[in-house]
Design a protein around this motif. Structure first.
Motif, short mmCIF file in Angstrom:
data_model
loop_
_atom_site.label_atom_id
_atom_site.label_comp_id
_atom_site.label_asym_id
_atom_site.label_seq_id
_atom_site.Cartn_x
_atom_site.Cartn_y
_atom_site.Cartn_z
N LEU A 13 0.82 -1.20 0.00
CA LEU A 13 0.00 0.00 0.00
C LEU A 13 0.85 1.25 0.00
N PRO A 14 0.46 2.28 -0.72
CA PRO A 14 1.23 3.52 -0.74
C PRO A 14 1.13 4.28 0.57
N TYR A 15 0.15 3.97 1.41
CA TYR A 15 -0.03 4.66 2.68
C TYR A 15 0.24 3.72 3.84
N SER A 16 1.20 2.80 3.68
CA SER A 16 1.39 1.74 4.67
C SER A 16 1.89 2.25 6.00
N ARG A 17 2.29 3.53 6.08
CA ARG A 17 2.70 4.05 7.38
C ARG A 17 1.50 4.49 8.21
N ILE A 18 0.31 4.53 7.62
CA ILE A 18 -0.88 4.92 8.38
C ILE A 18 -1.34 3.74 9.24
N VAL A 19 -1.59 4.01 10.49
CA VAL A 19 -2.24 3.06 11.39
C VAL A 19 -3.47 3.77 11.95
N PRO A 20 -4.66 3.22 11.73
CA PRO A 20 -5.87 3.89 12.22
C PRO A 20 -5.77 4.24 13.71
N PHE A 21 -6.29 5.40 14.05
CA PHE A 21 -6.24 5.93 15.41
C PHE A 21 -6.84 4.95 16.42
N VAL A 22 -7.89 4.23 16.03
CA VAL A 22 -8.59 3.38 16.99
C VAL A 22 -7.87 2.06 17.27
N LEU A 75 2.95 14.53 17.23
CA LEU A 75 1.76 14.90 16.46
C LEU A 75 0.48 14.37 17.11
N GLY A 76 0.62 13.77 18.28
CA GLY A 76 -0.53 13.26 19.00
C GLY A 76 -1.03 11.92 18.52
N ARG A 77 -0.18 11.16 17.82
CA ARG A 77 -0.60 9.86 17.32
C ARG A 77 -0.04 8.76 18.21
N PRO A 78 -0.82 7.70 18.43
CA PRO A 78 -0.32 6.59 19.24
C PRO A 78 0.88 5.93 18.56
N THR A 79 1.76 5.37 19.35
CA THR A 79 2.92 4.67 18.81
C THR A 79 2.91 3.23 19.29
N GLY A 80 3.79 2.43 18.74
CA GLY A 80 3.85 1.01 19.10
C GLY A 80 3.32 0.14 17.98
N ARG A 81 3.70 -1.13 18.00
CA ARG A 81 3.27 -2.06 16.96
C ARG A 81 1.75 -2.23 17.02
N PRO A 82 1.06 -2.06 15.88
CA PRO A 82 -0.41 -2.17 15.89
C PRO A 82 -0.88 -3.60 16.11
N TRP A 84 -3.74 -5.36 14.96
CA TRP A 84 -4.70 -5.01 13.92
C TRP A 84 -6.13 -5.48 14.19
N ARG A 85 -6.31 -6.51 14.91
CA ARG A 85 -7.67 -7.02 15.12
C ARG A 85 -8.31 -6.50 16.41
N MET A 86 -7.69 -5.51 17.03
CA MET A 86 -8.22 -4.99 18.29
C MET A 86 -8.37 -3.47 18.21
N MET A 87 -9.51 -2.98 18.70
CA MET A 87 -9.71 -1.54 18.82
C MET A 87 -9.54 -1.14 20.29
N SER A 231 -1.11 14.09 2.55
CA SER A 231 -0.05 13.10 2.39
C SER A 231 -0.29 11.93 3.31
N PRO A 232 -0.37 10.70 2.77
CA PRO A 232 -0.64 9.54 3.63
C PRO A 232 0.51 9.20 4.55
N ALA A 233 1.68 9.78 4.31
CA ALA A 233 2.83 9.45 5.15
C ALA A 233 2.83 10.23 6.45
N ARG A 234 1.98 11.26 6.54
CA ARG A 234 1.93 12.07 7.75
C ARG A 234 0.62 11.82 8.47
N TRP A 235 0.69 11.89 9.79
CA TRP A 235 -0.54 11.76 10.58
C TRP A 235 -1.34 13.03 10.44
N PRO A 236 -2.57 12.96 9.91
CA PRO A 236 -3.29 14.18 9.55
C PRO A 236 -3.95 14.88 10.73
N HIS A 237 -3.14 15.28 11.72
CA HIS A 237 -3.65 16.05 12.85
C HIS A 237 -3.22 17.50 12.76
#
Length: 596
Positions: A13-22, A75-82, A84-87, A231-237
């Motif tokens: 994916l071209p936006y593979s650095r995005i991890v959903p906030f939830v 930028l106020g985004r969570p960090t750490g390995r996602p 994926w199956r948990m919100m 830009s999908p590479a930046r956290w859009p906050h």
């Protein structure tokens, strides 16, 4: 560029650095809860925490699961390995509560509504109640959300919802068992707000109900927005990012606004129109002594026309009258004798005290029109020979009705348009005017019954029902009831029951047979038990229910009983029984007396 691997697919994916906030991150674990049960008396308890914080409960007072929060970047985004199956419970709740995008946490509302995604074949849009635990997405991140979420596919179901009220929560119930305080309930689905279990529920996800929506394609949605690209590479906050609500509508979006909003049943359409006319009226009118608030030129669509009854305590819908009126129409009648028994107020609209005029829609539709044949017969023949015809229109309103300025009964219905398409019969109803509180519900009930009857005669499946209104109004003298109805809808979960399909052997002879029993009960010549109706009348169970309603009404009107026959009430379908016990004290007394 990173490869995203899930059990569902492997995608670059071209936006593979995005991890959903939830999404929950590695290191964010269930926090100590120190739970306890506080007795409330009468065997009831309230679940709480010994060191409870106000953030532990949502706005409805439900206790929520605790989960630690990992570190955030600058930028106020969570960090750490996602994971994926948990919100994360807190972030999921925050996005659902404020309708923020589950990917970027920015407001998700768009000019066309809120966007909710679901996996293919996981939701039946024809169901009367559609629930989701997935927070919405903004238009910019609809595609990334579909590609990143392991529960979705590249082509998910996309619900563009104009209404998505809070419904309840997912969670488990606590109580006392053989091991002391423990989980004692694991509900199969969401627990609605107002449910008796909520005081002991430990919630993990918030759930919304999609009330008014349309289904769109993801490519259509993503390709139609003209908002500036992020830009999908930046956290859009960042403060400079453009809000989707400020984007300009494209021609594609403007076209979408021209189609009627879709509702799963009449209840949500009714409530939305009441809200619109009372809170945002376009005009104040006073026609023929009826002061009212008015909105001009509104429409809605029902994707399941059988959901034609609203289950609202304050509205007290009357299924006896609604079935009686539908049968009166289908029989092509205009006599006041029958319909006046079920709705005495209609007598004031008769010019001669014997017949009704413009409001006797069935007489116009099913009565003789040309060489002994009705307009309905002529249209049915046309559509049988030309299934793609656009000419299947059944006009009702006539200019002649305006010749006499003192005419007390001018038709509100302009006409019904029958449209066979792809094996389904769709219908468009055109109203010159509709009293939203009093007339709308009865009209939709009867017209969708006519639509379903027509579909059976043509050998088609039931399609959508579209209702358009020239003058949609709420009379001032009904304002207090409307307020109570809206307050009820806002304060608790929706009540809904399935409505059975009309039997495929229904014909004009079926209507005639039913009306023989209707007349015998209306004139108090006969009285029936539930067993007699079920075994002696030769009617399909669908129509047996109608005769049971007429017998219950006979007991109320002629016998004037304090409590109706409980066996008869028990034999009703649950939805009809619910309505009857809210409408008639004699039906409620049959239950209150312990008979049911």
């Amino acid at each position: 560029m990173t490869t995203i691997r899930t059990t569902r697919k492997t995608t670059v994916l071209p936006y593979s650095r995005i991890v959903p906030f939830v999404i929950q991150r590695e290191g964010e674990e269930a926090a100590p809860d120190n739970m306890r049960l506080t007795p409330l008396g009468s065997g009831r308890y309230r679940l709480g925490c010994a060191d409870e914080d106000p953030r532990d409960r949502d706005l409805r007072g439900v206790l929520w699961a605790r989960c630690s929060l990992g570190p955030f970047d600058d930028l106020g985004r969570p960090t750490g390995r996602p994971q994926w199956r948990m919100m994360h419970p807190l972030r999921q709740r925050g996005c659902m509560q404020a309708l923020r995008c589950q990917v970027c946490a920015e407001p998700a509302r768009t000019p066309l509504g809120s966007i909710f995604l679901a996996g293919p074949d996981t939701v039946d849009p024809a169901q009367p109640v559609i629930l989701t635990n997935q927070p919405p997405v903004c238009a910019q991140h609809a595609r990334p959300a579909a590609d990143l979420c392991p529960h979705l596919t590249p082509d998910p179901m996309v619900f563009l919802a104009q209404s998505a009220p809070m419904y309840g929560v997912n969670g488990v119930g606590y109580g006392y068992g053989k091991h002391g305080m423990q989980v004692v309930q694991r509900p199969d689905g969401p627990i609605p707000y107002g449910h008796k279990l909520l005081p002991t529920i430990f919630a993990s996800q918030m759930v919304r109900r999609l009330g008014s929506f349309r289904l769109v394609g993801l490519d259509q949605l993503c390709g139609s927005w003209s908002a500036p690209h992020r830009s999908p590479a930046r956290w859009p906050h960042d403060a400079g990012s453009a809000a989707i609500g400020q984007a300009q509508l494209t021609p594609c979006q403007e076209s979408a606004l021209l189609t009627a909003p879709t509702f799963p049943g009449v209840r949500d359409a009714y409530l939305s129109l009441l809200q619109l006319a009372t809170k945002e009226p376009e005009h104040r009118i006073d026609a023929r002594g009826n002061a009212a608030r008015e909105v001009i030129g509104v429409s809605f669509r029902l994707n399941n026309p059988r959901q034609r009854l609203p289950y609202l305590v304050e509205r007290k819908a009357n299924p006896v009258f609604q079935f009686a009126e539908a049968l009166w129409y289908l029989a092509g009648r205009r006599d006041l004798e029958m319909i006046g028994y079920y709705a005495p107020s209609m007598r004031s609209y008769s010019a001669d005290g014997i017949h009704l005029g413009g409001s006797a829609y069935g007489h116009t539709l099913f009565g003789p029109a040309h060489e002994g044949r009705s307009r309905f017969d002529l249209v049915a023949e046309l559509l049988s020979n030309e299934p793609d015809s656009k000419r299947g229109y059944l006009p009702v309103f006539s200019p002649v009705e305006l010749a006499d300025r003192s005419n007390p009964d001018v038709a509100c219905l302009a006409g019904l348009h029958l449209l066979p398409r792809d094996g389904h019969l769709h219908m468009v109803c055109n109203m010159r005017a509709n009293d939203l509180d009093c007339g709308l519900l009865s009209d939709v009930f009867s017209f969708t019954m006519i639509q379903e009857y027509a579909a059976i005669q043509l050998g088609l499946r039931l399609g959508t029902y579209t209702h358009t209104i020239g003058s949609a109004h709420v009379n001032d003298h009904n304002a207090e009831r409307v307020r109570r109805v809206l307050d009820e809808a806002a304060s608790g979960p929706a009540v809904s029951f399935p409505f059975a399909a009309m039997p495929l052997d229904t014909a004009s002879t079926t209507i005639e047979h039913l009306l023989v029993h209707e007349e015998a009960l209306r004139t108090n010549e006969l009285r029936y038990t539930a067993q007699h109706i079920q075994t002696r009348l030769g009617l399909h169970p669908y129509w047996q229910q109608v005769v049971m309603l007429f017998e219950l009404y006979r007991q109320i009107q002629h016998d004037q009983v304090d409590a109706v026959d409980p066996a008869l009430l028990h034999a009703l379908d649950p939805g009809l029984r619910w309505l009857m016990t809210r409408k008639w004290p004699a039906c409620a007394a049959a239950i209150d007396g312990g008979a049911l």
